[in-house]
Enzyme design. Structure first.
Site, PDB file in Angstrom:
ATOM      1  N   GLY A 195       0.820  -1.211   0.000  1.00  0.00           N
ATOM      2  CA  GLY A 195       0.000   0.000   0.000  1.00  0.00           C
ATOM      3  C   GLY A 195       0.849   1.255   0.000  1.00  0.00           C
TER       4      GLY A 195
ATOM      5  N   GLY B 126      -0.016   4.319   0.226  1.00  0.00           N
ATOM      6  CA  GLY B 126      -0.834   5.449   0.691  1.00  0.00           C
ATOM      7  C   GLY B 126      -0.035   6.273   1.687  1.00  0.00           C
TER       8      GLY B 126
ATOM      9  CB  ILE C  92       0.268   4.409   6.832  1.00  0.00           C
ATOM     10  CG1 ILE C  92      -0.772   5.174   7.676  1.00  0.00           C
ATOM     11  CG2 ILE C  92       1.129   3.516   7.716  1.00  0.00           C
ATOM     12  CD1 ILE C  92      -1.715   4.299   8.483  1.00  0.00           C
TER      13      ILE C  92
ATOM     14  CB  SER D 221       0.099   0.923   5.222  1.00  0.00           C
ATOM     15  OG  SER D 221       1.029   0.816   4.162  1.00  0.00           O
ATOM     16  CB  VAL D 222      -4.257  -2.068   2.410  1.00  0.00           C
ATOM     17  CG1 VAL D 222      -3.002  -2.633   1.750  1.00  0.00           C
ATOM     18  CG2 VAL D 222      -4.727  -2.985   3.533  1.00  0.00           C
TER      19      VAL D 222
ATOM     20  NE  ARG E 142      -6.742   4.027  11.065  1.00  0.00           N
ATOM     21  CZ  ARG E 142      -6.031   3.354  11.964  1.00  0.00           C
ATOM     22  NH1 ARG E 142      -4.873   2.815  11.616  1.00  0.00           N
ATOM     23  NH2 ARG E 142      -6.457   3.216  13.200  1.00  0.00           N
TER      24      ARG E 142
ATOM     25  CG  ASP F 218     -10.670   8.028  11.352  1.00  0.00           C
ATOM     26  OD1 ASP F 218     -10.688   9.202  10.948  1.00  0.00           O
ATOM     27  OD2 ASP F 218      -9.616   7.394  11.574  1.00  0.00           O
TER      28      ASP F 218
ATOM     29  CB  ALA G 234      -6.038  14.017  13.541  1.00  0.00           C
TER      30      ALA G 234
ATOM     31  CG  HIS H 264      12.943  38.617   0.508  1.00  0.00           C
ATOM     32  ND1 HIS H 264      12.958  37.635  -0.444  1.00  0.00           N
ATOM     33  CD2 HIS H 264      14.201  39.136   0.536  1.00  0.00           C
ATOM     34  CE1 HIS H 264      14.163  37.565  -0.989  1.00  0.00           C
ATOM     35  NE2 HIS H 264      14.936  38.472  -0.416  1.00  0.00           N
TER      36      HIS H 264
HETATM   37  P1  NAI Z   1      -4.496   4.984   2.389  1.00  0.00           P
HETATM   38  O1  NAI Z   1      -5.922   4.908   2.038  1.00  0.00           O
HETATM   39  O2  NAI Z   1      -3.815   6.301   2.457  1.00  0.00           O
HETATM   40  O3  NAI Z   1      -3.636   4.108   1.376  1.00  0.00           O
HETATM   41  C1  NAI Z   1      -3.835   2.740   1.189  1.00  0.00           C
HETATM   42  C2  NAI Z   1      -3.175   2.322  -0.107  1.00  0.00           C
HETATM   43  O4  NAI Z   1      -3.181   0.922  -0.179  1.00  0.00           O
HETATM   44  C3  NAI Z   1      -3.908   2.842  -1.331  1.00  0.00           C
HETATM   45  O5  NAI Z   1      -2.989   3.446  -2.204  1.00  0.00           O
HETATM   46  C4  NAI Z   1      -4.541   1.585  -1.905  1.00  0.00           C
HETATM   47  O6  NAI Z   1      -4.684   1.640  -3.303  1.00  0.00           O
HETATM   48  C5  NAI Z   1      -3.548   0.527  -1.479  1.00  0.00           C
HETATM   49  N1  NAI Z   1      -4.094  -0.827  -1.401  1.00  0.00           N
HETATM   50  C6  NAI Z   1      -5.320  -1.191  -0.929  1.00  0.00           C
HETATM   51  N2  NAI Z   1      -5.463  -2.536  -1.009  1.00  0.00           N
HETATM   52  C7  NAI Z   1      -4.300  -3.023  -1.519  1.00  0.00           C
HETATM   53  C8  NAI Z   1      -3.827  -4.325  -1.813  1.00  0.00           C
HETATM   54  N3  NAI Z   1      -4.571  -5.405  -1.598  1.00  0.00           N
HETATM   55  N4  NAI Z   1      -2.588  -4.455  -2.330  1.00  0.00           N
HETATM   56  C9  NAI Z   1      -1.803  -3.370  -2.547  1.00  0.00           C
HETATM   57  N5  NAI Z   1      -2.205  -2.103  -2.289  1.00  0.00           N
HETATM   58  C10 NAI Z   1      -3.439  -1.936  -1.769  1.00  0.00           C
HETATM   59  O7  NAI Z   1      -4.372   4.173   3.766  1.00  0.00           O
HETATM   60  P2  NAI Z   1      -3.224   4.106   4.837  1.00  0.00           P
HETATM   61  O8  NAI Z   1      -1.929   4.562   4.296  1.00  0.00           O
HETATM   62  O9  NAI Z   1      -3.333   2.755   5.424  1.00  0.00           O
HETATM   63  O10 NAI Z   1      -3.702   5.184   5.879  1.00  0.00           O
HETATM   64  C11 NAI Z   1      -4.944   5.013   6.546  1.00  0.00           C
HETATM   65  C12 NAI Z   1      -5.593   6.316   6.872  1.00  0.00           C
HETATM   66  O11 NAI Z   1      -4.860   7.019   7.830  1.00  0.00           O
HETATM   67  C13 NAI Z   1      -5.738   7.182   5.652  1.00  0.00           C
HETATM   68  O12 NAI Z   1      -7.094   7.386   5.424  1.00  0.00           O
HETATM   69  C14 NAI Z   1      -5.060   8.456   6.001  1.00  0.00           C
HETATM   70  O13 NAI Z   1      -5.881   9.554   5.687  1.00  0.00           O
HETATM   71  C15 NAI Z   1      -4.802   8.378   7.498  1.00  0.00           C
HETATM   72  N6  NAI Z   1      -3.474   8.885   7.765  1.00  0.00           N
HETATM   73  C16 NAI Z   1      -3.226  10.212   7.576  1.00  0.00           C
HETATM   74  C17 NAI Z   1      -1.968  10.718   7.761  1.00  0.00           C
HETATM   75  C18 NAI Z   1      -1.731  12.142   7.473  1.00  0.00           C
HETATM   76  O14 NAI Z   1      -2.665  12.912   7.417  1.00  0.00           O
HETATM   77  N7  NAI Z   1      -0.502  12.554   7.256  1.00  0.00           N
HETATM   78  C19 NAI Z   1      -0.857   9.869   8.185  1.00  0.00           C
HETATM   79  C20 NAI Z   1      -1.211   8.494   8.277  1.00  0.00           C
HETATM   80  C21 NAI Z   1      -2.480   8.047   8.086  1.00  0.00           C
END
Ligand code: NAI
Length: 477
Positions: A191, A193, A195, A280-281, A283, A323, A331, A455
């Site tokens: 994943g 994404g 995380i 990390s796929v 939540r 969530d 958050a 600046h």
């Molecule tokens: P995410 O939704 O950001 O990314 C998950 C990724 O995994 C996607 O690109 C998806 O296409 C991929 N995926 C899904 N199933 C798969 C599979 N079977 N095989 C391969 N790839 C697959 O989710 P993530 O990274 O787990 O984060 C969860 C939540 O936590 C997100 O909704 C995010 O908004 C939140 N979060 C926000 C942060 C921030 O604001 N900086 C930091 C960390 C998390």
């Protein structure tokens, strides 16, 4: 007689604890139910964000960035260092200390605002006219309370994939990925994404060879196309290997490490051998075990609680935020919803413009945006104009050795109203606030361009991109 509260919040993450504080500020008698236990088994406030999410990941990102800076990036400044080492347990202990300071800080805020923290699992047991019966804890320790209004803020948990057992040792979700005791030589991530990119970056900077396997054929699909391209270029340059369009097959773990079998984008069978794997796929919402049946509240097919724009559920005295409801799992979105709901309960007229909720990914460079992407606006048939300014032309960025990335401002072709701002740069998480403010006030690109910016500062790139969007009149490009 069970104790009665005006407002009961279930969950003390960034949505729930903020809702509880705002409700208490507004004069309500408030209780907040939280069942979280820290690694020592002690009850803790703060939910995922403070305990195993936003706060600890940013601590590790800062440590790993400091390490990489020292190890490979100081030479250009004329600073010579040798034998740079990383003490991973010490880095993790620092992160744990920050988490503890933050969660204890919420305990202080609860005491200050006279919020009752009810420790244990909360679940609805009955709806009695205008009040709701809730049980906290179970067995002999169970306690019954009554609530006039309830705000459900139970958050989400990591989605796991069928057949892949997360033990948070060899195969980790966000929790294990933040607590590794040593740098894995080879780290696999499923994943690409938020995380995957953030934690993949942490361990890559510390020396791990990182491979991220992503199911989607495009990288960072939610981001603006220009940001997607720049991010892919930067991450590849840093050595983060990202494979798109894969189909994950069998995953096995043993003494030799973890083996991930997958099909690549061309349909060819591949295998990735790694020492640790992060899954990390996405939540899933925490709505199981809440006793929603007892009050006649249904969830949708994905487990989310259906709500309107103002977080009202189908029941007049139950609200849901963060969530567990539609919208981004962020958050700051949860916290804003918490404030809104507390104020609605108090009879006020708050409002959230969901289009103005910023997104941030804390990689290096950071990625942040607000509003719509160029692709979304074009698909909507909106006439737009864009302006982009590179940090390579920004003196402060050059001095900071942080000249990667750009600011892109998208404005309406006729009215010049700002419709989206996209930043990929150091400090993008802070730079984006100006754009959020501008969009909340319905500013035009020219408005931003006419505001005096200090600046030299990174923020000048925002002004220049806005000037470029207005009528191609950036001054330093
Ligand atoms: P995410 O939704 O950001 O990314 C998950 C990724 O995994 C996607 O690109 C998806 O296409 C991929 N995926 C899904 N199933 C798969 C599979 N079977 N095989 C391969 N790839 C697959 O989710 P993530 O990274 O787990 O984060 C969860 C939540 O936590 C997100 O909704 C995010 O908004 C939140 N979060 C926000 C942060 C921030 O604001 N900086 C930091 C960390 C998390």
């Amino acid at each position: 007689m069970s104790e009665k509260f005006d407002v009961v919040v279930i969950g003390a993450g960034p949505g729930g604890y903020v809702a509880a504080i705002r409700a208490a500020q507004l004069g309500f008698k408030v209780a907040c139910i939280e069942e979280w236990l820290d690694p020592a088994g002690e009850p803790a406030l703060g939910g995922t964000c403070l305990n195993v999410g936003c706060i600890p990941s940013k601590a590790l990102l800062a440590s790993s960035e400091a390490y990489e800076q020292t190890a490979v990036k100081l030479d250009v400044h004329g600073i010579g260092v040798s034998d740079v080492t990383i003490d991973v347990p010490k880095m993790i202990a620092r992160k744990d200390a920050i988490v503890s300071k933050m969660t204890k800080g919420i305990e202080f805020l609860f005491r200050k605002n006279r919020i009752t923290w009810l420790k244990g699992h909360g679940r609805f047991v009955a709806a009695n006219g205008d009040t709701l019966g809730i049980e906290v804890g179970s067995g002999d320790d169970a306690r019954q309370i009554e609530a006039g209004k309830v705000i459900i803020a139970t958050g989400s948990r990591a989605r796991h994939l069928p057949g892949i057992t997360v033990d948070n040792q060899q195969i980790c979700d966000n929790e294990g990925a933040l607590a590794m005791g040593e740098v894995p030589a080879r780290l696999g991530v499923i994943g690409a994404g938020v995380i995957g990119l953030e934690l993949g970056s942490v361990w890559r900077r510390l020396g791990a060879q990182v491979t991220i396997l992503e199911a989607m054929p495009t990288f960072l699909a939610a981001a603006d196309g220009a940001v997607q391209k720049e991010a892919a270029r930067q991450f590849a340059r840093q050595g983060l290997k990202i494979e798109l369009g894969v189909k994950i097959g069998e995953v096995s773990a043993g003494k030799q490490g973890v083996k991930v079998s997958y099909e690549d984008a061309k349909g060819k069978a591949q295998a990735l051998a790694c020492d640790r794997l992060i899954v990390s796929v996405g939540r899933v919402p925490n709505t199981d075990g809440l006793g929603l049946d007892a009050i006649g509240l249904a969830v949708d097919e994905r487990g989310f609680i259906p709500v309107d724009e103002q977080c009202r559920t189908a029941l007049p005295n139950v609200w849901a935020i963060g969530d567990v409801v539609r919208g981004p799992m962020l958050a700051h979105k949860a916290g804003d919803e918490g404030v809104m709901v507390a104020e609605l309960i108090a009879g006020q007229k708050p409002h959230i413009d969901y289009n103005c909720i910023p997104w941030v990914i804390y990689t290096a460079p950071e990625i942040a945006w607000v509003g719509k992407t160029e692709e979304q606006l074009k698909a909507d048939g909106r006439a737009i104009k864009t302006g982009q300014f590179p940090f390579a032309a920004n003196g402060r960025a050059l001095g900071m050795e942080a000249a990667e990335g750009f600011v892109k401002v998208i404005a309406d072709a006729d009215t010049d109203e700002v419709l989206g701002v996209h930043v990929i740069a150091a400090a993008a998480s802070d730079l984006i606030s100006e754009a959020v403010m501008a969009m909340e006030f319905k500013a035009s690109a020219e408005d931003i361009g006419r505001i005096c910016h200090p600046h030299p500062s990174l923020s000048e790139a925002m002004r220049e991109a806005a000037l470029a969007a207005t009528d191609k009149r950036a001054l330093n490009m």
